[in-house]
Design an enzyme around this catalytic site. Structure first.
Site, PDB file in Angstrom:
ATOM      1  N   THR A  47       0.825  -1.204   0.000  1.00 18.18           N
ATOM      2  CA  THR A  47       0.000   0.000   0.000  1.00 18.18           C
ATOM      3  C   THR A  47       0.863   1.259   0.000  1.00 18.18           C
ATOM      4  O   THR A  47       0.433   2.321  -0.449  1.00 18.18           O
ATOM      5  CB  THR A  47      -0.946  -0.006   1.217  1.00 18.18           C
ATOM      6  OG1 THR A  47      -1.717  -1.213   1.181  1.00 18.18           O
ATOM      7  CG2 THR A  47      -1.895   1.170   1.205  1.00 18.18           C
ATOM      8  N   TYR A 141       3.649 -12.524   5.407  1.00 15.83           N
ATOM      9  CA  TYR A 141       2.600 -11.918   4.582  1.00 15.83           C
ATOM     10  C   TYR A 141       2.252 -12.874   3.452  1.00 15.83           C
ATOM     11  O   TYR A 141       3.049 -13.080   2.538  1.00 15.83           O
ATOM     12  CB  TYR A 141       3.081 -10.573   4.046  1.00 15.83           C
ATOM     13  CG  TYR A 141       2.088  -9.777   3.235  1.00 15.83           C
ATOM     14  CD1 TYR A 141       0.739 -10.103   3.185  1.00 15.83           C
ATOM     15  CD2 TYR A 141       2.515  -8.653   2.530  1.00 15.83           C
ATOM     16  CE1 TYR A 141      -0.158  -9.342   2.447  1.00 15.83           C
ATOM     17  CE2 TYR A 141       1.630  -7.893   1.785  1.00 15.83           C
ATOM     18  CZ  TYR A 141       0.295  -8.237   1.753  1.00 15.83           C
ATOM     19  OH  TYR A 141      -0.593  -7.492   1.014  1.00 15.83           O
ATOM     20  N   LYS A 169      -0.020 -12.211   8.223  1.00 17.40           N
ATOM     21  CA  LYS A 169      -1.021 -11.351   7.601  1.00 17.40           C
ATOM     22  C   LYS A 169      -1.629 -12.183   6.485  1.00 17.40           C
ATOM     23  O   LYS A 169      -1.002 -12.436   5.456  1.00 17.40           O
ATOM     24  CB  LYS A 169      -0.389 -10.075   7.052  1.00 17.40           C
ATOM     25  CG  LYS A 169      -1.371  -9.178   6.294  1.00 17.40           C
ATOM     26  CD  LYS A 169      -0.671  -7.989   5.649  1.00 17.40           C
ATOM     27  CE  LYS A 169      -1.652  -7.194   4.793  1.00 17.40           C
ATOM     28  NZ  LYS A 169      -0.978  -6.070   4.075  1.00 17.40           N
TER      29      LYS A 169
END
Length: 301
Positions: A47, A141, A169
């Site tokens: 992001t 992740y 995550k």
């Protein structure tokens, strides 16, 4: 080992009109997040447009983050965990970035599945084995949609047995896989955090025993996302559901034309530092702008 629990913001990287990083704007965003009560911060992830940042820019972002967070912690007498992005599809670079996070004083490092290479499960395990040796908590992740490779539950279970692995995550998009992780891994390692990588799946995941979210939406709405997570974690599902359904249109709109393009436009609408995106990303199209603006209005944001 720090326990990662609650709402963590996957920070955007605000840009100026010329495409350079707006470091003053970044400071404002950090302060905004912390004053709104966010549980933790995750800079230098996808992001944050990390693939288009050079290492000097990344280092300056790290310096800004750690300065602002430490000042806020001292001022308010609170702890705000920082999970620094440290992923790469080159294991040597991932180790180096993880060492950078440790040196900076981050609380953990976010390490993504090696992308593009599409390693075997054994290769994925050895990649995380290498970064685990650095000696800082690691948040794995898992996002097959961006990396081309899903970390299956047996492999994640092996990774969780390594030292310094703090949690995952989970952005597989599969609640079935997430619950398998809770059943197979969290049952064995109670402090292993299972965080949603998808805003819309946060509440279902917590209801199944998860620990929170690494949120994109909280860039623009940290307070309600944090409130929803806190309510769910405390067992107040009626309150959590109300917030979930209030935010649901924005959960969808925040990804209507990709990430972080959609959330950055939403932040511009709200008057928060954001700016445009760097190529190969481009600004959201006109129809997406309408959807985002409507969702902000409907959700009271």
């Amino acid at each position: 080992m720090i326990q990662l629990r609650g709402a963590f913001t996957a920070m955007i990287t605000p840009m100026k009109e010329d495409g350079s990083i707006d470091y003053d704007g970044y400071r404002k965003l950090l302060r905004f997040q912390m004053e709104e009560g966010i549980d933790g911060l995750v800079p230098l992830g996808t992001t944050g447009e990390t693939p288009t940042l050079d290492e000097d820019e990344e280092q300056r972002i790290i310096d800004v983050v750690m300065e602002e967070v430490r000042a806020f912690e001292k001022e308010r007498g609170v702890k705000v965990p920082v999970v620094l992005g440290a992923g790469s599809n080159n294991t040597r670079d991932a180790v180096r970035y993880t060492e950078r996070a440790k040196k900076a004083g981050a609380d953990a490092a976010l390490v993504v599945t090696p992308y593009y290479n599409k390693p075997s499960s054994e290769g994925i395990f050895r990649h995380f084995e290498a970064v685990s040796r650095v000696g800082i908590p690691i948040l794995v992740y898992n996002i097959a949609g961006r990396t081309g490779k899903n970390i299956d539950t047996p492999t994640l279970s092996r990774i969780a047995d390594l030292p310094n692995i703090a949690g995952v995550k989970e952005a597989s998009g599969s609640i079935s896989q997430m619950t398998d992780v809770i059943a197979a891994v969290k049952s064995k390692h109670p402090d292993f955090a299972v965080l949603s990588g998808d805003d819309a799946m946060t509440l279902p995941l917590i209801a199944c025993g998860g620990d929170g979210v690494v949120s994109v939406v909280s860039n623009a709405a940290p307070a309600p996302v944090t409130e929803m997570v806190k309510a769910a974690l405390s067992g107040d599902y009626e309150a959590a559901r109300k917030i979930h359904y209030r935010l649901l249109p924005f959960f969808k709109a925040a990804f209507v034309d990709g990430n972080p393009t959609s959330i950055k436009y939403a932040m511009r609408v709200k008057g928060l530092p954001s700016g445009s995106v760097r190529l190969p990303l481009v600004d959201v199209h006109d129809e997406a702008k309408k959807i985002i603006e409507e969702a902000l209005s409907v959700c009271g944001l």
